[in-house]
Motif scaffolding. Structure first.
Motif, PDB file in Angstrom:
ATOM      1  N   ILE A  47      60.841 -10.245   8.191  1.00  0.00           N
ATOM      2  CA  ILE A  47      60.536 -10.595   9.578  1.00  0.00           C
ATOM      3  C   ILE A  47      60.856  -9.411  10.487  1.00  0.00           C
ATOM      4  CG2 ILE A  47      61.278 -12.026  11.547  1.00  0.00           C
ATOM      5  CD1 ILE A  47      61.600 -14.358   9.622  1.00  0.00           C
ATOM      6  N   GLU A  48      59.950  -9.139  11.414  1.00  0.00           N
ATOM      7  CA  GLU A  48      60.186  -8.104  12.419  1.00  0.00           C
ATOM      8  C   GLU A  48      60.722  -8.798  13.669  1.00  0.00           C
ATOM      9  OE1 GLU A  48      56.783  -5.437  13.008  1.00  0.00           O
ATOM     10  OE2 GLU A  48      57.309  -5.321  15.127  1.00  0.00           O
ATOM     11  N   TRP A  49      61.996  -8.572  13.972  1.00  0.00           N
ATOM     12  CA  TRP A  49      62.633  -9.253  15.107  1.00  0.00           C
ATOM     13  C   TRP A  49      62.623  -8.378  16.355  1.00  0.00           C
ATOM     14  CZ3 TRP A  49      63.573 -14.254  15.199  1.00  0.00           C
ATOM     15  CH2 TRP A  49      63.889 -14.942  14.028  1.00  0.00           C
ATOM     16  N   HIS A  50      62.168  -8.935  17.453  1.00  0.00           N
ATOM     17  CA  HIS A  50      62.203  -8.243  18.742  1.00  0.00           C
ATOM     18  C   HIS A  50      63.196  -8.955  19.651  1.00  0.00           C
ATOM     19  CE1 HIS A  50      58.333  -5.778  18.545  1.00  0.00           C
ATOM     20  NE2 HIS A  50      58.437  -6.369  17.378  1.00  0.00           N
ATOM     21  N   PHE A  51      63.969  -8.191  20.403  1.00  0.00           N
ATOM     22  CA  PHE A  51      64.826  -8.814  21.411  1.00  0.00           C
ATOM     23  C   PHE A  51      64.128  -8.703  22.752  1.00  0.00           C
ATOM     24  CE2 PHE A  51      68.262  -9.394  24.409  1.00  0.00           C
ATOM     25  CZ  PHE A  51      68.843 -10.541  23.889  1.00  0.00           C
ATOM     26  N   TYR A  55      75.692  -5.939  18.129  1.00  0.00           N
ATOM     27  CA  TYR A  55      75.266  -6.970  17.184  1.00  0.00           C
ATOM     28  C   TYR A  55      73.805  -6.790  16.751  1.00  0.00           C
ATOM     29  CZ  TYR A  55      79.452  -9.296  18.916  1.00  0.00           C
ATOM     30  OH  TYR A  55      80.733  -9.602  19.267  1.00  0.00           O
ATOM     31  N   LEU A  56      73.055  -6.060  17.550  1.00  0.00           N
ATOM     32  CA  LEU A  56      71.619  -5.947  17.275  1.00  0.00           C
ATOM     33  C   LEU A  56      71.217  -4.615  16.655  1.00  0.00           C
ATOM     34  CD1 LEU A  56      70.072  -7.399  20.579  1.00  0.00           C
ATOM     35  CD2 LEU A  56      70.782  -8.613  18.512  1.00  0.00           C
ATOM     36  N   ALA A  57      72.058  -3.616  16.855  1.00  0.00           N
ATOM     37  CA  ALA A  57      71.636  -2.230  16.611  1.00  0.00           C
ATOM     38  C   ALA A  57      71.143  -1.957  15.190  1.00  0.00           C
ATOM     39  CB  ALA A  57      72.778  -1.275  16.953  1.00  0.00           C
ATOM     40  N   GLU A  58      71.668  -2.693  14.239  1.00  0.00           N
ATOM     41  CA  GLU A  58      71.288  -2.387  12.856  1.00  0.00           C
ATOM     42  C   GLU A  58      69.900  -2.919  12.500  1.00  0.00           C
ATOM     43  OE1 GLU A  58      74.009  -3.870   9.901  1.00  0.00           O
ATOM     44  OE2 GLU A  58      73.135  -2.610   8.322  1.00  0.00           O
ATOM     45  N   ALA A  84      63.986  -4.649  15.627  1.00  0.00           N
ATOM     46  CA  ALA A  84      62.803  -3.778  15.545  1.00  0.00           C
ATOM     47  C   ALA A  84      62.490  -3.149  16.896  1.00  0.00           C
ATOM     48  CB  ALA A  84      61.595  -4.578  15.061  1.00  0.00           C
ATOM     49  N   MET A  85      62.769  -3.888  17.977  1.00  0.00           N
ATOM     50  CA  MET A  85      62.500  -3.354  19.315  1.00  0.00           C
ATOM     51  C   MET A  85      63.306  -4.144  20.344  1.00  0.00           C
ATOM     52  SD  MET A  85      58.830  -2.790  21.260  1.00  0.00           S
ATOM     53  CE  MET A  85      58.176  -1.687  20.021  1.00  0.00           C
ATOM     54  N   ILE A  86      63.839  -3.423  21.337  1.00  0.00           N
ATOM     55  CA  ILE A  86      64.547  -4.075  22.440  1.00  0.00           C
ATOM     56  C   ILE A  86      63.690  -3.924  23.691  1.00  0.00           C
ATOM     57  CG2 ILE A  86      66.614  -4.012  23.903  1.00  0.00           C
ATOM     58  CD1 ILE A  86      68.191  -3.058  21.414  1.00  0.00           C
ATOM     59  N   LYS A 110      75.251   5.219  14.946  1.00  0.00           N
ATOM     60  CA  LYS A 110      76.158   4.638  13.960  1.00  0.00           C
ATOM     61  C   LYS A 110      75.397   4.147  12.731  1.00  0.00           C
ATOM     62  CE  LYS A 110      79.942   1.413  13.560  1.00  0.00           C
ATOM     63  NZ  LYS A 110      79.749  -0.023  13.396  1.00  0.00           N
ATOM     64  N   TYR A 111      74.216   3.608  12.950  1.00  0.00           N
ATOM     65  CA  TYR A 111      73.425   3.097  11.829  1.00  0.00           C
ATOM     66  C   TYR A 111      72.398   4.103  11.346  1.00  0.00           C
ATOM     67  CZ  TYR A 111      75.687  -1.320  12.732  1.00  0.00           C
ATOM     68  OH  TYR A 111      76.616  -2.293  12.890  1.00  0.00           O
ATOM     69  N   ASN A 112      72.525   5.321  11.836  1.00  0.00           N
ATOM     70  CA  ASN A 112      71.663   6.404  11.389  1.00  0.00           C
ATOM     71  C   ASN A 112      70.177   6.057  11.490  1.00  0.00           C
ATOM     72  OD1 ASN A 112      71.201   8.959  10.412  1.00  0.00           O
ATOM     73  ND2 ASN A 112      71.218   8.295   8.260  1.00  0.00           N
ATOM     74  N   ARG A 113      69.814   5.466  12.628  1.00  0.00           N
ATOM     75  CA  ARG A 113      68.418   5.108  12.847  1.00  0.00           C
ATOM     76  C   ARG A 113      68.070   5.433  14.299  1.00  0.00           C
ATOM     77  NH1 ARG A 113      67.607  -1.151  14.534  1.00  0.00           N
ATOM     78  NH2 ARG A 113      65.512  -0.315  14.587  1.00  0.00           N
ATOM     79  N   SER A 114      66.812   5.274  14.645  1.00  0.00           N
ATOM     80  CA  SER A 114      66.495   5.305  16.065  1.00  0.00           C
ATOM     81  C   SER A 114      65.924   3.932  16.437  1.00  0.00           C
ATOM     82  CB  SER A 114      65.527   6.437  16.391  1.00  0.00           C
ATOM     83  OG  SER A 114      64.286   6.153  15.849  1.00  0.00           O
ATOM     84  N   VAL A 115      66.179   3.509  17.644  1.00  0.00           N
ATOM     85  CA  VAL A 115      65.798   2.161  18.070  1.00  0.00           C
ATOM     86  C   VAL A 115      64.670   2.245  19.106  1.00  0.00           C
ATOM     87  CG1 VAL A 115      66.588   0.035  19.179  1.00  0.00           C
ATOM     88  CG2 VAL A 115      68.124   1.253  17.623  1.00  0.00           C
ATOM     89  N   PRO A 116      63.550   1.595  18.813  1.00  0.00           N
ATOM     90  CA  PRO A 116      62.461   1.522  19.801  1.00  0.00           C
ATOM     91  C   PRO A 116      62.852   0.620  20.972  1.00  0.00           C
ATOM     92  CG  PRO A 116      61.637   1.151  17.569  1.00  0.00           C
ATOM     93  CD  PRO A 116      63.133   1.054  17.515  1.00  0.00           C
TER      94      PRO A 116
END
Ligand SMILES: *Cc1c(COP(=O)(O)O)cnc(C)c1O
Length: 229
Positions: free
Chosen positions: A74-78, A89-92, A95-97, A115-121
């Motif tokens: 599932i691709e979760w969007h906030f 709580y969401l950063a890991e 899929a998109m904020i 911290k989670y070694n990713r980039s967040v859209p």
């Protein structure tokens, strides 16, 4: 019921795309499952839907932890208003904020993404109707804030998000203005190709949103039914 609603909504989206001269692939549907149980999400998933939106962190965490949903792709969007102290709580997984409306919030997302070694859209939220009760940047504050946020590492600013006013007569002008802000954002972005998402359109106005250039629709009631508050 949910499967049938989903089918009908997707059909209405396809029809609106035809009217607007757009390809159906240029618009994505986020099924907003807030206040609805995990079993409803599962029903929509089993009907073939993969992209879901929530606007309360606590509720999203319950769904993240639900064993029926846990391992599904599932691709979760906030899509809601996010408090800075809840970003962690969401950063890991998110899929998109959608609702980023201040630098300090963007800064925290950037920090947690590292911290989670990713980039967040993310999307910048605009208060297009200027209602005092709504979150979001005023249009005249948007570009100065965007300039600052562009400089943060591990954030992908993908575009803009808004909630239109409940008055359907005002909605088209608001969406038109959003489209103009979206085009202008591309001109100041370090990477204009990255500015690709315009999140607008809900159950009551998604037809207009499609006509005015939305790329992400956030639809709850028309899929899952009325919410009890
Ligand atoms: C609840 C919600 C939606 C979905 O609204 P509906 O009218 O039920 O389709 C979309 N966007 C946001 C930010 C929401 O909070």
């Amino acid at each position: 019921m949910i499967a049938e609603n989903l089918r009908r909504v997707k059909e209405q989206i396809a029809e609106a795309c035809v009217r607007a001269g757009r390809t159906p692939e240029s618009v994505r549907l986020i099924a907003v499952s807030k206040t609805k149980p995990a079993s409803d999400v599962l029903t929509a998933f089993e009907a073939g839907h993969r992209v879901f939106g929530e606007n309360y962190v606590q509720e999203l965490l319950v769904k993240f932890a639900d064993e029926r949903l846990q391992n599904l792709p599932i691709e979760w969007h906030f899509v809601g208003h996010l408090q800075t102290n809840k970003v962690r709580y969401l950063a890991e997984r998110i899929a998109m904020i959608h609702g980023v409306d201040k630098f300090s919030l963007a800064e925290e997302i950037s920090k947690r993404a590292k911290k989670y070694n990713r980039s967040v859209p993310i999307l910048l939220e605009v208060n297009i109707s200027s209602e005092a009760t709504k979150h979001g940047l005023k249009p005249d504050a948007l570009f100065a804030e965007a300039e600052k946020i562009f400089s943060l590492p591990r954030l992908e600013v993908k575009g803009l998000m808004t909630i239109a006013s409940p008055d359907r007569d005002k909605v088209r002008d608001e969406f038109k203005e959003m489209r103009a802000l979206f085009e202008r954002l591309k001109t100041i972005a370090p990477n204009p190709n990255q500015i690709s998402e315009l999140s607008m359109g809900m159950s009551g106005d998604f037809d207009i949103a499609i006509e005015e250039g939305a790329t992400l629709l956030r639809i709850g009631t028309a899929i899952f039914g009325e919410r009890k508050n």
